[in-house]
Design an enzyme around this catalytic site. Structure first.
Site, PDB file in Angstrom:
ATOM      1  N   LEU A 228      18.659  10.609  38.392  1.00  0.00           N
ATOM      2  CA  LEU A 228      19.913  10.145  38.980  1.00  0.00           C
ATOM      3  C   LEU A 228      19.653   9.741  40.434  1.00  0.00           C
ATOM      4  O   LEU A 228      20.077   8.685  40.892  1.00  0.00           O
ATOM      5  CB  LEU A 228      20.959  11.276  38.906  1.00  0.00           C
ATOM      6  CG  LEU A 228      22.351  10.995  39.445  1.00  0.00           C
ATOM      7  CD1 LEU A 228      23.035   9.878  38.650  1.00  0.00           C
ATOM      8  CD2 LEU A 228      23.221  12.263  39.372  1.00  0.00           C
TER       9      LEU A 228
ATOM     10  N   GLU B  47      18.401   8.468  44.004  1.00  0.00           N
ATOM     11  CA  GLU B  47      17.696   7.307  44.569  1.00  0.00           C
ATOM     12  C   GLU B  47      17.671   7.464  46.082  1.00  0.00           C
ATOM     13  O   GLU B  47      18.359   8.332  46.634  1.00  0.00           O
ATOM     14  CB  GLU B  47      18.435   6.008  44.211  1.00  0.00           C
ATOM     15  CG  GLU B  47      18.555   5.771  42.722  1.00  0.00           C
ATOM     16  CD  GLU B  47      19.234   4.446  42.397  1.00  0.00           C
ATOM     17  OE1 GLU B  47      19.616   3.716  43.342  1.00  0.00           O
ATOM     18  OE2 GLU B  47      19.367   4.157  41.206  1.00  0.00           O
TER      19      GLU B  47
ATOM     20  N   SER C 139      23.357  12.972  47.429  1.00  0.00           N
ATOM     21  CA  SER C 139      24.622  13.676  47.125  1.00  0.00           C
ATOM     22  C   SER C 139      25.644  12.688  46.580  1.00  0.00           C
ATOM     23  O   SER C 139      26.458  13.021  45.724  1.00  0.00           O
ATOM     24  CB  SER C 139      25.172  14.312  48.398  1.00  0.00           C
ATOM     25  OG  SER C 139      24.266  15.264  48.886  1.00  0.00           O
TER      26      SER C 139
ATOM     27  N   THR D  10      11.777  15.338  38.805  1.00  0.00           N
ATOM     28  CA  THR D  10      11.002  16.430  38.223  1.00  0.00           C
ATOM     29  C   THR D  10      10.447  15.980  36.864  1.00  0.00           C
ATOM     30  O   THR D  10      11.173  15.368  36.077  1.00  0.00           O
ATOM     31  CB  THR D  10      11.891  17.688  38.053  1.00  0.00           C
ATOM     32  OG1 THR D  10      12.431  18.015  39.334  1.00  0.00           O
ATOM     33  CG2 THR D  10      11.100  18.869  37.510  1.00  0.00           C
TER      34      THR D  10
ATOM     35  N   ARG E  35       3.638  51.223  51.418  1.00  0.00           N
ATOM     36  CA  ARG E  35       3.297  51.028  52.829  1.00  0.00           C
ATOM     37  C   ARG E  35       3.770  52.204  53.678  1.00  0.00           C
ATOM     38  O   ARG E  35       4.957  52.556  53.646  1.00  0.00           O
ATOM     39  CB  ARG E  35       3.946  49.738  53.329  1.00  0.00           C
ATOM     40  CG  ARG E  35       3.793  49.467  54.800  1.00  0.00           C
ATOM     41  CD  ARG E  35       2.358  49.164  55.162  1.00  0.00           C
ATOM     42  NE  ARG E  35       2.233  48.723  56.551  1.00  0.00           N
ATOM     43  CZ  ARG E  35       1.065  48.625  57.176  1.00  0.00           C
ATOM     44  NH1 ARG E  35      -0.074  48.909  56.532  1.00  0.00           N
ATOM     45  NH2 ARG E  35       1.025  48.226  58.425  1.00  0.00           N
TER      46      ARG E  35
ATOM     47  N   GLU F  35      20.081  19.525  42.202  1.00  0.00           N
ATOM     48  CA  GLU F  35      21.275  19.447  41.340  1.00  0.00           C
ATOM     49  C   GLU F  35      22.564  19.659  42.148  1.00  0.00           C
ATOM     50  O   GLU F  35      23.533  20.245  41.655  1.00  0.00           O
ATOM     51  CB  GLU F  35      21.162  20.415  40.168  1.00  0.00           C
ATOM     52  CG  GLU F  35      19.951  20.062  39.313  1.00  0.00           C
ATOM     53  CD  GLU F  35      19.956  20.669  37.943  1.00  0.00           C
ATOM     54  OE1 GLU F  35      21.034  20.903  37.413  1.00  0.00           O
ATOM     55  OE2 GLU F  35      18.858  20.870  37.402  1.00  0.00           O
TER      56      GLU F  35
END
Ligand SMILES: Cc1cc2nc3c(=O)[nH]c(=O)nc-3n(C[C@H](O)[C@H](O)[C@H](O)COP(=O)(O)OP(=O)(O)OC[C@H]3O[C@@H](n4cnc5c(N)ncnc54)[C@H](O)[C@@H]3O)c2cc1C
Length: 382
Positions: free
Chosen positions: A125, A127, A132, A158, A268, A363
């Site tokens: 989607l 570009e 957004s 992805t 630790r 997303e």
């Protein structure tokens, strides 16, 4: 809403945990440093039925619920965010778009291959000018040669170079704004599409993120996915589901960091005592564990609403917003608990801290989630 974890889900998660410990954890830093996508892991995830979890068995899927799927993403992310991200993009975006909006022939052609892992899916989607504001899509698709001709480029995709098929959004009617955007199924061996720049990332470095460039990319009429002009609306519906998986991804990364910090707090010693004896560290651990549980509950609520077939845009955005912001804070605290060692690549929190940031961005950023949430609240719809 039920929060009981079924025996079936517990058994699946045990399988995922065993697989992640044996096949993923020993290699995560090597893949991260080389920015290497673990193809072999994905072949095996396919064999385990984990690449088509939410699709019905008749399409080669495993027929699991969205909650089961989210729990699987969480489990993988608690070991490696990159593997979980690639699986989430493959399942919730590319494959789900084809399954949900595809014709029966499109479903039969692609979903079994995707569910088995024979093919991986990408989804484009974003570009350069449409982040957004995805309504700002510039890529075009015009009718020609008995099909469509696509031009333009998609950023930050992805699975772009490891995938075999992508769902891509392009403008088919510039006069109609959002209603002029359509979706296409594009096989990535098409000579009209090529992989462009591979991104050199802060985190999630073993996941594949590249540009896809379309230059007179010819596809048949049968490649149109959903009705012409419905690409934007359908993409928003796909993102409602995708955001549940990003929430689960955030919960998993936060849990991985928290578990490492809990262990470290017991081992630790400073001032002659384990650092877990100090109230400051105890308060950090208490806050982290509570925040992770709250984020998981929001994720499960959204998943259950989706499975009931209810409108889940508000719940998904709330889960994604809350889980990702909480996860950034949790990994920060986990690193703090490790002191200087948290800053060193020998300890896993360093990578969790880098990986988690993607969850507030991919997303839909945190700011966009808040816009979606507020819009739902003010319109009185869920
Ligand atoms: C590792 C990675 C993987 C990705 N994978 C995919 C993928 O597979 N497919 C895909 O299509 N995309 C993918 N993306 C793209 C991702 O969805 C976008 O980066 C994201 O939606 C934000 O867009 P942008 O980067 O252009 O930021 P911008 O939209 O430029 O935003 C910049 C800043 O402005 C803020 N902002 C913008 N508009 C508003 C507003 N109206 N109100 C308030 N604040 C606002 C944003 O919240 C942000 O803080 C991926 C990104 C990354 C980093």
């Amino acid at each position: 809403m039920s929060t009981a974890v079924s025996a079936e889900r517990q058994a699946i998660l045990q399988t995922v945990r065993d697989f992640a410990e044996a096949e993923i954890r020993p290699h995560v830093m090597e893949w991260d440093e080389k920015q290497e996508f673990p193809r072999e892991v994905f072949r095996k995830l396919g064999e385990l039925g984990l690449l088509g979890t939410v699709f019905p068995e008749e399409y080669g899927g495993s027929g699991l619920s969205t909650g089961d799927y989210a729990a699987i993403v969480e489990e993988l992310a608690s070991v490696d965010g990159s593997v979980a991200l690639a699986l989430a993009a493959h399942t919730s975006l590319g494959s789900s778009h084809i399954f949900r909006f595809g014709t029966e022939p499109q479903r039969r052609l692609y979903v079994p291959r995707l569910a088995s892992g024979e093919w991986l899916a990408a989804w484009g989607l974003t570009e350069a000018e449409a982040g957004s504001d995805s309504g700002g899509t510039r890529s075009t698709a015009v009718r020609g040669g008995g099909g469509w001709v696509l031009n333009g480029s998609k950023n930050f995709i992805t699975n772009a170079s490891v995938g075999r098929v992508a769902v891509l959004m392009a403008v088919t009617d510039p006069s109609r704004g959002h209603g002029g955007i359509s979706s296409f199924i594009v096989e990535l061996d098409n000579p009209g599409i090529r992989v462009g720049k591979k991104e050199n990332k802060l985190g999630m470095r073993a996941s594949d993120t590249c540009t896809l460039v379309m230059e007179d990319c010819r596809v048949s009429d049968a490649s149109l996915l959903g009705a012409e002009g419905e690409g934007f609306t359908n993409s928003m519906k796909i993102l409602d589901g995708g955001r549940i998986s990003i929430a689960a991804l955030a919960v998993g990364i936060a849990r991985g960091a928290y578990e490492a910090a809990l262990k470290y707090s017991k081992q630790r010693k400073q001032f002659g005592r384990p650092i877990g004896d100090f109230q400051a560290i105890r308060f950090y651990l208490a806050e982290m564990a509570t925040a992770i549980d709250a984020a998981r509950l929001l994720t499960e609520r959204a998943a259950q609403a989706k499975d009931r077939g209810e409108e889940h845009r508000l719940f998904a955005a709330q889960a994604k917003y809350f889980a990702s912001e909480v996860a950034v804070r949790v990994t920060d605290r986990a690193l703090q608990i490790h002191g200087g060692y948290g800053f060193i690549k020998d300890f896993p929190v360093e990578k969790f801290y880098r990986d988690v940031k993607l969850c507030t961005i991919g997303e839909g950023t945190t700011e966009i989630q808040k816009l979606v949430i507020a819009r739902s609240l003010l319109s009185g719809r869920e």
